[in-house]
Design a protein around this motif. Structure first.
Motif, PDB file in Angstrom:
ATOM      1  N   ARG A  56     -16.435  -9.135  27.610  1.00 32.48           N
ATOM      2  CA  ARG A  56     -15.829  -8.397  28.711  1.00 32.48           C
ATOM      3  C   ARG A  56     -14.732  -7.490  28.171  1.00 32.48           C
ATOM      4  O   ARG A  56     -13.854  -7.936  27.428  1.00 32.48           O
ATOM      5  CB  ARG A  56     -15.232  -9.360  29.754  1.00 32.48           C
ATOM      6  N   ALA A  57     -14.768  -6.210  28.538  1.00 34.49           N
ATOM      7  CA  ALA A  57     -13.767  -5.240  28.090  1.00 34.49           C
ATOM      8  C   ALA A  57     -12.783  -4.970  29.207  1.00 34.49           C
ATOM      9  O   ALA A  57     -13.180  -4.707  30.351  1.00 34.49           O
ATOM     10  CB  ALA A  57     -14.441  -3.936  27.660  1.00 34.49           C
ATOM     11  N   GLY A  58     -11.488  -5.045  28.893  1.00 36.96           N
ATOM     12  CA  GLY A  58     -10.457  -4.764  29.880  1.00 36.96           C
ATOM     13  C   GLY A  58     -10.285  -3.276  30.099  1.00 36.96           C
ATOM     14  O   GLY A  58     -10.969  -2.448  29.491  1.00 36.96           O
ATOM     15  N   GLU A  59      -9.349  -2.931  30.970  1.00 42.62           N
ATOM     16  CA  GLU A  59      -9.069  -1.534  31.268  1.00 42.62           C
ATOM     17  C   GLU A  59      -8.445  -0.874  30.045  1.00 42.62           C
ATOM     18  O   GLU A  59      -7.450  -1.377  29.489  1.00 42.62           O
ATOM     19  CB  GLU A  59      -8.097  -1.441  32.450  1.00 42.62           C
ATOM     20  N   PRO A  60      -8.989   0.241  29.570  1.00 40.51           N
ATOM     21  CA  PRO A  60      -8.445   0.880  28.371  1.00 40.51           C
ATOM     22  C   PRO A  60      -7.129   1.601  28.662  1.00 40.51           C
ATOM     23  O   PRO A  60      -6.913   2.104  29.762  1.00 40.51           O
ATOM     24  CB  PRO A  60      -9.537   1.880  27.969  1.00 40.51           C
ATOM     25  N   ALA A  61      -6.260   1.631  27.645  1.00 42.88           N
ATOM     26  CA  ALA A  61      -5.019   2.399  27.707  1.00 42.88           C
ATOM     27  C   ALA A  61      -5.055   3.432  26.592  1.00 42.88           C
ATOM     28  O   ALA A  61      -5.363   3.102  25.439  1.00 42.88           O
ATOM     29  CB  ALA A  61      -3.810   1.488  27.539  1.00 42.88           C
ATOM     30  N   THR A  62      -4.779   4.676  26.932  1.00 41.81           N
ATOM     31  CA  THR A  62      -4.785   5.735  25.927  1.00 41.81           C
ATOM     32  C   THR A  62      -3.515   5.661  25.092  1.00 41.81           C
ATOM     33  O   THR A  62      -2.404   5.629  25.626  1.00 41.81           O
ATOM     34  CB  THR A  62      -4.877   7.116  26.597  1.00 41.81           C
ATOM     35  N   VAL A  63      -3.679   5.610  23.767  1.00 44.99           N
ATOM     36  CA  VAL A  63      -2.544   5.461  22.857  1.00 44.99           C
ATOM     37  C   VAL A  63      -2.755   6.322  21.619  1.00 44.99           C
ATOM     38  O   VAL A  63      -3.828   6.895  21.414  1.00 44.99           O
ATOM     39  CB  VAL A  63      -2.364   3.985  22.407  1.00 44.99           C
ATOM     40  N   ARG A  64      -1.725   6.403  20.811  1.00 46.44           N
ATOM     41  CA  ARG A  64      -1.843   6.887  19.438  1.00 46.44           C
ATOM     42  C   ARG A  64      -1.542   5.718  18.533  1.00 46.44           C
ATOM     43  O   ARG A  64      -0.600   4.953  18.780  1.00 46.44           O
ATOM     44  CB  ARG A  64      -0.857   8.025  19.165  1.00 46.44           C
ATOM     45  N   PHE A  65      -2.312   5.578  17.460  1.00 51.66           N
ATOM     46  CA  PHE A  65      -2.067   4.448  16.571  1.00 51.66           C
ATOM     47  C   PHE A  65      -2.401   4.804  15.135  1.00 51.66           C
ATOM     48  O   PHE A  65      -3.126   5.758  14.840  1.00 51.66           O
ATOM     49  CB  PHE A  65      -2.869   3.221  17.016  1.00 51.66           C
ATOM     50  N   GLY A  66      -1.847   4.006  14.239  1.00 51.32           N
ATOM     51  CA  GLY A  66      -2.114   4.149  12.816  1.00 51.32           C
ATOM     52  C   GLY A  66      -1.886   2.817  12.137  1.00 51.32           C
ATOM     53  O   GLY A  66      -1.595   1.813  12.796  1.00 51.32           O
ATOM     54  N   ILE A  67      -2.001   2.798  10.823  1.00 46.33           N
ATOM     55  CA  ILE A  67      -1.812   1.578  10.054  1.00 46.33           C
ATOM     56  C   ILE A  67      -0.693   1.805   9.046  1.00 46.33           C
ATOM     57  O   ILE A  67      -0.707   2.772   8.284  1.00 46.33           O
ATOM     58  CB  ILE A  67      -3.098   1.165   9.303  1.00 46.33           C
ATOM     59  N   SER A  68       0.292   0.919   9.041  1.00 46.68           N
ATOM     60  CA  SER A  68       1.391   0.975   8.079  1.00 46.68           C
ATOM     61  C   SER A  68       1.582  -0.414   7.486  1.00 46.68           C
ATOM     62  O   SER A  68       1.707  -1.402   8.212  1.00 46.68           O
ATOM     63  CB  SER A  68       2.683   1.436   8.756  1.00 46.68           C
ATOM     64  N   ALA A  69       1.578  -0.481   6.152  1.00 44.33           N
ATOM     65  CA  ALA A  69       1.717  -1.754   5.432  1.00 44.33           C
ATOM     66  C   ALA A  69       0.689  -2.767   5.918  1.00 44.33           C
ATOM     67  O   ALA A  69       0.976  -3.957   6.050  1.00 44.33           O
ATOM     68  CB  ALA A  69       3.135  -2.302   5.596  1.00 44.33           C
ATOM     69  N   GLY A  70      -0.518  -2.273   6.245  1.00 40.90           N
ATOM     70  CA  GLY A  70      -1.595  -3.151   6.645  1.00 40.90           C
ATOM     71  C   GLY A  70      -1.548  -3.603   8.091  1.00 40.90           C
ATOM     72  O   GLY A  70      -2.400  -4.378   8.529  1.00 40.90           O
ATOM     73  N   LYS A  71      -0.560  -3.133   8.866  1.00 40.34           N
ATOM     74  CA  LYS A  71      -0.415  -3.562  10.250  1.00 40.34           C
ATOM     75  C   LYS A  71      -0.525  -2.366  11.189  1.00 40.34           C
ATOM     76  O   LYS A  71      -0.060  -1.276  10.868  1.00 40.34           O
ATOM     77  CB  LYS A  71       0.924  -4.263  10.453  1.00 40.34           C
ATOM     78  N   PRO A  72      -1.093  -2.600  12.387  1.00 45.94           N
ATOM     79  CA  PRO A  72      -1.213  -1.498  13.352  1.00 45.94           C
ATOM     80  C   PRO A  72       0.164  -1.056  13.868  1.00 45.94           C
ATOM     81  O   PRO A  72       1.051  -1.875  14.071  1.00 45.94           O
ATOM     82  CB  PRO A  72      -2.037  -2.099  14.494  1.00 45.94           C
ATOM     83  N   VAL A  73       0.314   0.235  14.058  1.00 48.35           N
ATOM     84  CA  VAL A  73       1.504   0.815  14.675  1.00 48.35           C
ATOM     85  C   VAL A  73       1.021   1.600  15.885  1.00 48.35           C
ATOM     86  O   VAL A  73       0.163   2.478  15.750  1.00 48.35           O
ATOM     87  CB  VAL A  73       2.242   1.748  13.684  1.00 48.35           C
ATOM     88  N   VAL A  74       1.550   1.296  17.064  1.00 44.84           N
ATOM     89  CA  VAL A  74       1.017   1.869  18.293  1.00 44.84           C
ATOM     90  C   VAL A  74       2.127   2.567  19.075  1.00 44.84           C
ATOM     91  O   VAL A  74       3.236   2.054  19.204  1.00 44.84           O
ATOM     92  CB  VAL A  74       0.391   0.769  19.183  1.00 44.84           C
ATOM     93  N   PHE A  75       1.797   3.762  19.589  1.00 47.27           N
ATOM     94  CA  PHE A  75       2.719   4.518  20.423  1.00 47.27           C
ATOM     95  C   PHE A  75       1.962   5.006  21.652  1.00 47.27           C
ATOM     96  O   PHE A  75       0.755   5.259  21.579  1.00 47.27           O
ATOM     97  CB  PHE A  75       3.259   5.744  19.676  1.00 47.27           C
ATOM     98  N   PRO A  76       2.637   5.141  22.791  1.00 47.59           N
ATOM     99  CA  PRO A  76       1.984   5.714  23.973  1.00 47.59           C
ATOM    100  C   PRO A  76       1.517   7.128  23.667  1.00 47.59           C
ATOM    101  O   PRO A  76       2.147   7.842  22.887  1.00 47.59           O
ATOM    102  CB  PRO A  76       3.095   5.723  25.031  1.00 47.59           C
ATOM    103  N   ALA A  77       0.439   7.529  24.262  1.00 50.44           N
ATOM    104  CA  ALA A  77      -0.051   8.904  24.075  1.00 50.44           C
ATOM    105  C   ALA A  77       0.859   9.868  24.808  1.00 50.44           C
ATOM    106  O   ALA A  77       1.468   9.520  25.819  1.00 50.44           O
ATOM    107  CB  ALA A  77      -1.473   9.032  24.586  1.00 50.44           C
ATOM    108  N   GLY A  78       0.954  11.082  24.299  1.00 50.16           N
ATOM    109  CA  GLY A  78       1.738  12.106  24.960  1.00 50.16           C
ATOM    110  C   GLY A  78       3.184  12.093  24.519  1.00 50.16           C
ATOM    111  O   GLY A  78       3.608  11.335  23.682  1.00 50.16           O
TER     112      GLY A  78
END
Length: 218
Positions: A196-218
């Protein structure tokens, strides 16, 4: 896949050219006001220096782009600093290069090279990350399907932001925009539609030191 490169951590670098010291201080900023405050702080820190040459880029598509030669010959300081930041693909960043004059004139070409080199040296001591546009989605599944989903995520090189192991398993994953639809379809196919897939949220993300880094889009 459009990348949006930002600094997670600022830094400082210094070069010496014919006894003139060029000190580059670089920081992430989220507004023009923050950039101006940073510049003011650098002026105060190096109050006895002859020049403090700033440049900053703020907003989507570099909506705000400013630079100053601060008394150096026109086009020899602010623009070269700005060009280095732009060439590095950075957004929301401010750099100030402070010059302590060493008594020898460098000429216009020498100044351009020195200010550019100082910023490049400073960027070596910063931490940057390339963000891409995508979706944060929670996938919920039975334990019996976990191995299939984990295999899919490894094959597609999909980052898992967090996981929750309760009555069922819930994985919060970060899907690049161009992969989201196909990865979700594969997840459904692998589990016979049980995931089951939940409601998607639009974000910007990348990987730093092997860990995800997430920021709100816009």
């Amino acid at each position: 896949m459009e990348e949006y490169r930002i600094l997670l951590r600022g830094g400082t670098g210094e070069i010496t050219e014919k006894k003139s010291r060029f000190i580059a201080d670089i920081t992430p900023v989220s507004s023009e006001e923050e950039a101006q405050q940073f510049i003011a702080g650098i002026r105060k820190k190096y109050w006895d220096a002859r020049h403090h040459c700033p440049a900053y880029l703020v907003g989507e598509d570099h909506a705000v782009s400013r630079c100053s030669d601060d008394g150096e010959p026109s086009g020899t300081a602010g623009r070269p600093i700005l060009d280095v930041l732009t060439g590095a693909g950075l957004h929301n960043v401010c750099a100030v290069v402070t010059r302590y004059f060493g008594g020898t004139l460098l000429g216009t070409g020498g100044l351009v090279r020195a200010y550019s080199a100082a910023v490049q040296e400073g960027l070596k001591n910063c931490e940057a990350v390339s963000l891409i546009s995508g979706e944060r989605i929670s996938l919920t599944m039975d334990y019996g399907d976990l191995g299939k989903i984990q295999y899919l995520l490894r094959e597609e090189k999909i980052a898992t932001e967090s996981s929750d192991f309760g009555e069922k398993v819930s994985l919060t994953v970060l899907l690049p925009a161009e992969q989201a639809e196909s990865v979700l379809k594969k997840a459904m196919d692998l589990t016979g539609g049980r995931v089951r897939a939940g409601e998607p949220a639009t974000v910007r993300f990348g990987i730093s030191a092997g860990k995800p880094v997430v920021f709100p889009a816009g």
